[in-house]
Write an enzyme that holds these catalytic residues in place. Structure first.
Site, PDB file in Angstrom:
ATOM      1  N   LYS A  63       0.673  -1.131   0.136  1.00 44.06           N
ATOM      2  CA  LYS A  63       0.219   0.011   0.126  1.00 44.06           C
ATOM      3  C   LYS A  63       0.879   1.093  -0.026  1.00 44.06           C
ATOM      4  O   LYS A  63       0.546   2.216  -0.632  1.00 44.06           O
ATOM      5  CB  LYS A  63      -1.036  -0.051   1.388  1.00 44.06           C
ATOM      6  CG  LYS A  63      -1.685   1.187   1.261  1.00 44.06           C
ATOM      7  CD  LYS A  63      -2.653   0.675   2.582  1.00 44.06           C
ATOM      8  CE  LYS A  63      -3.600   1.924   3.003  1.00 44.06           C
ATOM      9  NZ  LYS A  63      -4.675   1.743   3.961  1.00 44.06           N
ATOM     10  N   ARG A  64       2.005   1.255   0.686  1.00 40.29           N
ATOM     11  CA  ARG A  64       2.706   2.362   0.958  1.00 40.29           C
ATOM     12  C   ARG A  64       3.775   2.693  -0.131  1.00 40.29           C
ATOM     13  O   ARG A  64       3.620   3.686  -0.755  1.00 40.29           O
ATOM     14  CB  ARG A  64       3.733   2.032   2.107  1.00 40.29           C
ATOM     15  CG  ARG A  64       4.381   3.549   2.736  1.00 40.29           C
ATOM     16  CD  ARG A  64       5.000   2.988   4.026  1.00 40.29           C
ATOM     17  NE  ARG A  64       5.554   1.669   4.061  1.00 40.29           N
ATOM     18  CZ  ARG A  64       6.830   1.618   3.571  1.00 40.29           C
ATOM     19  NH1 ARG A  64       7.520   2.825   3.183  1.00 40.29           N
ATOM     20  NH2 ARG A  64       7.479   0.557   3.607  1.00 40.29           N
TER      21      ARG A  64
END
Ligand code: GLU
Length: 543
Positions: free
Chosen positions: A294-295
């Site tokens: 996600k990051r």
């Protein structure tokens, strides 16, 4: 120990009989082979490729079999809940044409509703109470700190961590101890009293992975948290039973919990659904493969595809390519058929990590977009611009006739070869920008200022928009010859030293002056679309 009294103390009050729930949520009447599948996201507001991956598989299997796909919201973790998350899930999936037959924000009065786990507290508690009564669940008073210490102790001894066997301290509390704790107002959770033996193996057929063997569960997992809300494990068993799911397709990160789920279904007396654990999406990162994050990876979020304006069919084609090993062959043979005609099977789903490669998706996108008619492209771009475009971009569609001419030219429609320049709507909109907005920057003209001026002056003097492309090009050749450039390419090639350049260099100056760019479709056609006034204005403005 009087278990009935204990159950009443822990979960006081009258609950409907277990049989009444079976009646309230009866088995569905399905045609033979019809599958009931579901998507069960947590409402965190973050919808990702993994969700789409599972959604496509669930949707295909349900609808191909004449079954049902429903949406359940797993909102037991309040901390992670985000407002508007359900609408976000639905609209993200709608973009990819995933439609639910039943579920949250679709049909709250359906027999199998409610679809939010928070609204199903009574039913979970009724069954927990039952398990306490039959001695298969018990209260645990261990604090977070105590559990933390236990974990450390187990880790130090290199033992499996968790609450099991001799480590399950509250499992064998006496009646007196339990009531003492309760009287003292100590908070408690309810745990399953596991009867499993890790020496025993369970063989089963995973719809995706095929034959698998798992170890029996012996963890006394929490089923009801201290706030009276169930854990995922317990809610999964209750909900998938009473919503009458036939096939649970979920991420392989749940495979490790499968033994718990098997024990829960068994102790509750429910028939187990079939399971299919789908593999994670991986990304090549240098020499290693890792899960999409996600990051680090914006392309994990489905929002990314909508904002960029990916063509939904292209994303689906790529997802299907990854999902089913025989899809690619089908697609090559049937490039224009509705994707629903492909026969999707869980057996052909990949069994281990799938590599997601955005370059491959981009190739598919270019290819899919190059198949659209100008009208279809216009619709696609307009829908994107209405939601994500700048005010100026929204304005591009005021003159639809002009937009169709632009797209026809830029997509190479009617030409010798269809062009494949566009990957996404945002890219296409940027590509066609100079037709609608004056250039705000210019590529290098690559001639000295004096020469540039002479070329532009020559053009303005000779330009007649009524002339066809051949006549127009003859003028460019005249301008070339008048300014020391070779009018014919072959002359230039034969003796490059004799000229400042060729007619191509002259055309490039005019191209950059008109569009800001050195590489565009046919310049005569561009100027025809822009019209005489605009063309002249642009040339004048770079004098
Ligand atoms: N709420 C779970 C998740 O988002 C669902 C898993 C499942 O499909 O059972 O991971």
């Amino acid at each position: 120990m009087d278990l009935k009294a204990l159950a009443e103390r822990l979960l006081p009050g009258e609950y409907p009989s277990l049989a009444s729930y079976e009646e309230k949520y009866p088995p569905r009447s399905l045609t033979k082979g019809a599958q009931v599948t579901r998507l069960a996201p947590s409402p965190t507001g973050f919808i990702h490729l993994g969700n789409l991956f599972a959604a496509i598989a669930n949707e295909r299997i349900a609808h191909q079999s004449g079954g049902i796909l429903y949406l359940r919201i797993e909102d037991t973790d309040l901390k992670r809940r985000v407002d508007g998350a359900v609408e976000a899930v639905k609209s993200a999936l709608r973009y990819f044409d995933i439609k639910f037959d039943e579920g949250a924000e679709i049909d709250g009065d359906n027999t199998y509703a409610p679809w939010y786990q928070r609204q199903r507290a009574e039913i979970y508690r009724a069954f927990v109470k039952h398990l306490i009564e039959i001695g298969r669940a018990y209260p645990c008073f261990c604090t977070e700190e105590e559990l933390g210490r236990l974990r450390e102790e187990q880790t130090a001894k290199k033992e499996i961590t968790g609450y099991y066997g001799k480590y399950a301290r509250c499992r064998d509390l006496t009646e007196e101890e339990i009531y003492k704790n309760l009287d003292a107002g100590k908070p408690f959770v309810i745990r399953l009293r596991s009867m499993g033996d890790p020496e025993n193996k369970i063989k089963l057929r995973d719809a995706i992975k095929g034959e698998i063997t798992v170890t029996e569960n012996d963890q006394d997992v929490v089923i009801l948290k201290s706030d009276g809300i169930p854990t995922y494990h317990f809610a999964h068993a209750i909900d998938d039973h009473f919503m009458r799911t036939t096939l649970v397709i979920r991420g392989e990160e749940w495979l490790a919990s499968l033994p718990i789920h098997i024990e829960l279904f068994d102790v509750l007396g429910f028939e187990r659904p079939r399971y299919g654990h789908n593999c994670s999406l991986m990304k090549q990162d240098g020499d290693t493969r890792r899960k999409l994050s996600k990051r680090k990876d914006p392309e994990l979020s489905l929002e990314f595809y909508r904002k960029e304006g990916y063509y939904a069919r292209a994303v689906k084609v790529y997802m299907l390519t990854l999902l089913n090993s025989n899809f690619e062959e089908w697609y090559l043979k049937n490039p224009d058929k509705p994707l629903e005609e492909f026969k999707f099977t869980t057996e052909k789903m990949s069994k281990s990590g799938t590599l997601f490669d955005i370059d491959k998706l981009n190739d598919i996108s270019k290819n899919e977009l190059s198949k659209l008619s100008a009208e279809e492209m216009l619709d696609f771009l307009k829908t994107w611009a209405d939601e994500f475009g700048t005010e100026a971009q929204k304005g591009y569609f005021e003159d639809e006739e002009k937009m169709l001419r632009v797209l026809t030219l830029c997509m190479g429609i009617g030409g010798k070869k269809r062009r494949k320049d566009f990957t996404t709507a945002s890219q296409a909109m940027e590509f066609i920008r100079y037709f609608f907005e004056k250039p705000d920057s210019y590529e290098d003209f690559r001639v000295d200022a004096g020469t540039k001026r002479e070329i532009l002056k020559g053009f303005l003097a000779k330009y007649d928009p009524r002339e066809d492309s051949q006549a127009w090009f003859a003028r460019i050749k005249e301008i070339a010859a008048e300014n020391g450039f070779a009018a014919e390419m072959k002359d230039y090639k034969a003796d490059p030293e004799a000229y400042k350049g060729s007619v191509a260099d002259v055309a490039e100056v005019l191209r950059i002056a008109t569009t800001g760019r050195a590489s565009t479709p046919d310049l005569w056609s561009i100027q025809q679309i822009l019209g005489e006034e605009e063309t002249r204005e642009r040339i004048l403005s770079v004098f």
